[in-house]
Design a protein around this motif. Structure first.
Motif, PDB file in Angstrom:
ATOM      1  N   PRO A  52      -8.402 -27.152   0.490  1.00 44.61           N
ATOM      2  CA  PRO A  52      -7.247 -26.391   0.994  1.00 44.61           C
ATOM      3  C   PRO A  52      -7.286 -26.199   2.516  1.00 44.61           C
ATOM      4  N   ALA A  53      -8.479 -26.019   3.079  1.00 41.53           N
ATOM      5  CA  ALA A  53      -8.585 -25.874   4.533  1.00 41.53           C
ATOM      6  C   ALA A  53      -8.147 -27.149   5.241  1.00 41.53           C
ATOM      7  N   TYR A  54      -8.535 -28.293   4.672  1.00 41.58           N
ATOM      8  CA  TYR A  54      -8.133 -29.563   5.256  1.00 41.58           C
ATOM      9  C   TYR A  54      -6.621 -29.776   5.114  1.00 41.58           C
ATOM     10  N   ALA A  55      -6.079 -29.374   3.951  1.00 40.89           N
ATOM     11  CA  ALA A  55      -4.634 -29.500   3.738  1.00 40.89           C
ATOM     12  C   ALA A  55      -3.864 -28.654   4.755  1.00 40.89           C
ATOM     13  N   ALA A  56      -4.379 -27.443   5.035  1.00 42.26           N
ATOM     14  CA  ALA A  56      -3.735 -26.583   6.031  1.00 42.26           C
ATOM     15  C   ALA A  56      -3.770 -27.227   7.412  1.00 42.26           C
ATOM     16  N   LEU A  57      -4.903 -27.888   7.720  1.00 44.28           N
ATOM     17  CA  LEU A  57      -5.003 -28.589   8.997  1.00 44.28           C
ATOM     18  C   LEU A  57      -3.960 -29.701   9.086  1.00 44.28           C
ATOM     19  N   LEU A  58      -3.796 -30.451   7.999  1.00 39.97           N
ATOM     20  CA  LEU A  58      -2.801 -31.517   7.991  1.00 39.97           C
ATOM     21  C   LEU A  58      -1.387 -30.965   8.196  1.00 39.97           C
ATOM     22  N   GLU A  59      -1.106 -29.826   7.578  1.00 41.57           N
ATOM     23  CA  GLU A  59       0.214 -29.220   7.732  1.00 41.57           C
ATOM     24  C   GLU A  59       0.467 -28.811   9.186  1.00 41.57           C
ATOM     25  N   ARG A  60      -0.583 -28.258   9.830  1.00 44.63           N
ATOM     26  CA  ARG A  60      -0.427 -27.886  11.233  1.00 44.63           C
ATOM     27  C   ARG A  60      -0.206 -29.116  12.103  1.00 44.63           C
ATOM     28  N   GLN A  61      -0.951 -30.166  11.798  1.00 45.47           N
ATOM     29  CA  GLN A  61      -0.773 -31.407  12.556  1.00 45.47           C
ATOM     30  C   GLN A  61       0.614 -31.998  12.345  1.00 45.47           C
ATOM     31  N   ALA A  62       1.110 -31.897  11.106  1.00 44.71           N
ATOM     32  CA  ALA A  62       2.451 -32.418  10.805  1.00 44.71           C
ATOM     33  C   ALA A  62       3.516 -31.636  11.564  1.00 44.71           C
ATOM     34  N   ARG A  63       3.344 -30.304  11.618  1.00 42.15           N
ATOM     35  CA  ARG A  63       4.302 -29.484  12.364  1.00 42.15           C
ATOM     36  C   ARG A  63       4.277 -29.846  13.848  1.00 42.15           C
ATOM     37  N   SER A  64       3.085 -30.024  14.387  1.00 43.12           N
ATOM     38  CA  SER A  64       2.970 -30.396  15.794  1.00 43.12           C
ATOM     39  C   SER A  64       3.621 -31.752  16.053  1.00 43.12           C
ATOM     40  N   LEU A  65       3.421 -32.661  15.115  1.00 43.46           N
ATOM     41  CA  LEU A  65       4.013 -33.993  15.266  1.00 43.46           C
ATOM     42  C   LEU A  65       5.533 -33.932  15.221  1.00 43.46           C
ATOM     43  N   ARG A  66       6.062 -33.114  14.300  1.00 40.91           N
ATOM     44  CA  ARG A  66       7.528 -32.974  14.215  1.00 40.91           C
ATOM     45  C   ARG A  66       8.082 -32.363  15.494  1.00 40.91           C
ATOM     46  N   LEU A  67       7.369 -31.372  16.049  1.00 46.40           N
ATOM     47  CA  LEU A  67       7.837 -30.747  17.283  1.00 46.40           C
ATOM     48  C   LEU A  67       7.811 -31.723  18.454  1.00 46.40           C
ATOM     49  N   ALA A  68       6.837 -32.633  18.405  1.00 49.55           N
ATOM     50  CA  ALA A  68       6.719 -33.601  19.502  1.00 49.55           C
ATOM     51  C   ALA A  68       7.698 -34.758  19.377  1.00 49.55           C
ATOM     52  N   THR A  69       8.314 -34.904  18.200  1.00 53.54           N
ATOM     53  CA  THR A  69       9.157 -36.074  17.945  1.00 53.54           C
ATOM     54  C   THR A  69      10.324 -36.164  18.916  1.00 53.54           C
ATOM     55  N   ALA A  70      10.989 -35.028  19.187  1.00 51.55           N
ATOM     56  CA  ALA A  70      12.161 -35.053  20.070  1.00 51.55           C
ATOM     57  C   ALA A  70      11.784 -35.553  21.458  1.00 51.55           C
ATOM     58  N   GLY A  71      10.670 -35.037  21.991  1.00 48.71           N
ATOM     59  CA  GLY A  71      10.241 -35.486  23.307  1.00 48.71           C
ATOM     60  C   GLY A  71       9.848 -36.945  23.329  1.00 48.71           C
ATOM     61  N   LEU A  72       9.164 -37.386  22.266  1.00 52.02           N
ATOM     62  CA  LEU A  72       8.777 -38.790  22.187  1.00 52.02           C
ATOM     63  C   LEU A  72      10.009 -39.693  22.095  1.00 52.02           C
ATOM     64  N   ALA A  73      10.990 -39.257  21.287  1.00 49.66           N
ATOM     65  CA  ALA A  73      12.216 -40.052  21.154  1.00 49.66           C
ATOM     66  C   ALA A  73      12.970 -40.116  22.478  1.00 49.66           C
ATOM     67  N   GLN A  74      12.970 -38.989  23.213  1.00 51.81           N
ATOM     68  CA  GLN A  74      13.649 -38.972  24.508  1.00 51.81           C
ATOM     69  C   GLN A  74      12.997 -39.968  25.469  1.00 51.81           C
ATOM     70  N   THR A  75      11.668 -39.978  25.477  1.00 52.08           N
ATOM     71  CA  THR A  75      10.949 -40.925  26.324  1.00 52.08           C
ATOM     72  C   THR A  75      11.274 -42.364  25.924  1.00 52.08           C
ATOM     73  N   TYR A  76      11.269 -42.617  24.606  1.00 53.35           N
ATOM     74  CA  TYR A  76      11.555 -43.959  24.091  1.00 53.35           C
ATOM     75  C   TYR A  76      12.930 -44.441  24.551  1.00 53.35           C
ATOM     76  N   HIS A  77      13.962 -43.590  24.362  1.00 51.24           N
ATOM     77  CA  HIS A  77      15.320 -44.020  24.682  1.00 51.24           C
ATOM     78  C   HIS A  77      15.548 -44.071  26.186  1.00 51.24           C
ATOM     79  N   ARG A  78      14.843 -43.197  26.936  1.00 50.19           N
ATOM     80  CA  ARG A  78      15.048 -43.185  28.382  1.00 50.19           C
ATOM     81  C   ARG A  78      14.625 -44.504  29.014  1.00 50.19           C
ATOM     82  N   VAL A  79      13.521 -45.062  28.564  1.00 48.23           N
ATOM     83  CA  VAL A  79      13.034 -46.302  29.178  1.00 48.23           C
ATOM     84  C   VAL A  79      13.739 -47.525  28.628  1.00 48.23           C
ATOM     85  N   ARG A  80      14.495 -47.373  27.552  1.00 50.02           N
ATOM     86  CA  ARG A  80      15.179 -48.527  26.953  1.00 50.02           C
ATOM     87  C   ARG A  80      16.680 -48.509  27.159  1.00 50.02           C
ATOM     88  N   THR A  81      17.228 -47.393  27.692  1.00 56.98           N
ATOM     89  CA  THR A  81      18.664 -47.285  27.917  1.00 56.98           C
ATOM     90  C   THR A  81      18.966 -47.607  29.374  1.00 56.98           C
TER      91      THR A  81
END
Length: 333
Positions: free
Chosen positions: A80-109
């Motif tokens: 369960p402790a490891y599962a909680a860690l994965l959930e925190r990592q998933a939340r962090s990844l989701r929060l970072a997605t918008a910024g990563l997508a912005q970077t991706y589209h900025r250099v390709r647009t």
């Protein structure tokens, strides 16, 4: 730790789903004195054991610092402790997605200034005028215009630009406009916009309008900055759907906040006022001077001053500003 502990962390992540990992973990749980040697003796491949020990150690479900004396955490605590860690990592990844997508589209647009098909910089007054005229000729459903000023607006007021007739462009063309009060400093502005009203435009008067804007069919727009820069620096042609929707939202807010320009079609209106008196009140509420009001209404400045004083007495106002506000509240304009 076994030699696999030296593997880069991203490589460890690559093998998280390796079926050998849970198999080795189950063998460790079933052994009261687990070790790397005993796991290999039980038939597990040495390389698979090394990888599994590294992964499980990183997950904190075992301590394989000494691979020949593995310490095991209770699975009902460790997993369960490891599962909680994965959930925190998933939340962090989701929060970072918008910024990563912005970077991706900025250099390709393509940069603004290149023709991306969605946003294109307009580099001159002639280019702005050409794009605007083409858009106006293509209107099918709706035309929203903001008139802030500049040479193109002077040309319109001077009669150098033909007005689109909504009734001729289609059976249900919605034609809305917001004009800045400063436009009325140009001779003939009131009569020109009254003429456009006769073509079916719903015109409102605003104050401190930031730029000229044209939106056609809710699909394309031109931001025209010629009111602040004669060279039209910063002017753009827009087809990006998100930006066009934002411009429409801004326009509708401006239109709703503006004061209706008196129309000759309703010369007396519910208020009983003449078109001239309603024009005087509208321009007064918009903050224009008596000189400008007189020029647009086609009367002397003394007549304007006399009419404004009469309105102040009628509405119980002590200032010009209060007179305009009270006229709006009373439904006179």
């Amino acid at each position: 730790m076994p030699r696999s502990a030296e593997l880069p962390y991203h490589h460890v992540a690559d093998v998280l789903a390796d079926p050998a990992v849970p198999a080795v973990y189950e063998a460790i749980l079933a052994d009261p004195r687990p070790s790397r040697r005993r796991l290999v003796e039980a038939g597990h491949e040495p390389e698979a054991v090394d990888i599994a020990l590294t992964v499980l150690h990183v997950r904190d479900v075992i301590d394989a610092t000494d691979p020949e004396a593995i310490e095991v955490a209770p699975p009902d605590v460790a997993i369960p402790a490891y599962a909680a860690l994965l959930e925190r990592q998933a939340r962090s990844l989701r929060l970072a997605t918008a910024g990563l997508a912005q970077t991706y589209h900025r250099v390709r647009t393509p940069l603004i200034g290149e023709d991306s098909g969605l946003i294109r910089r307009l580099g001159s007054f002639d280019e702005v005028t050409g794009v605007v005229e083409k858009l106006e000729e293509s209107v099918r459903h709706s035309l929203y215009a903001v008139v802030a000023g500049g040479p193109r607006m002077e040309r319109i007021v001077a009669g150098g630009h033909s007005a689109i007739h909504p009734s001729e462009s289609g059976p249900s063309v919605e034609a809305l406009a917001v004009i800045d009060a400063s436009i009325f400093e140009l001779d003939g502005a009131a009569s020109e916009f009254s003429r456009r009203q006769s073509f079916g435009y719903d015109i409102r008067v605003g104050h401190d309008v930031p730029f000229n804007l044209l939106v056609v069919d809710r699909e394309s727009a031109v931001i025209d900055t010629s009111n602040t820069d004669p060279e039209c620096a910063g002017s753009v042609f827009v087809r990006d759907p998100t930006l066009v929707r934002a411009l429409i939202h801004l326009f509708l807010l401006m239109h709703e906040a503006g004061m209706p320009l008196p129309s000759s079609a309703t010369a007396t209106g519910a208020s009983g006022l003449s078109e001239r008196d309603r024009l005087i009140l509208t321009l007064l509420a918009a903050g224009t001077s008596d000189t400008v009001i007189a020029r647009q209404a086609g009367v002397s400045q003394r007549t304007v001053e006399r009419r404004i004083r009469a309105f102040m007495d009628q509405l119980g106002a002590s200032t010009r500003f209060q007179t305009g506000v009270q006229a709006v509240r009373a439904g006179l304009i």
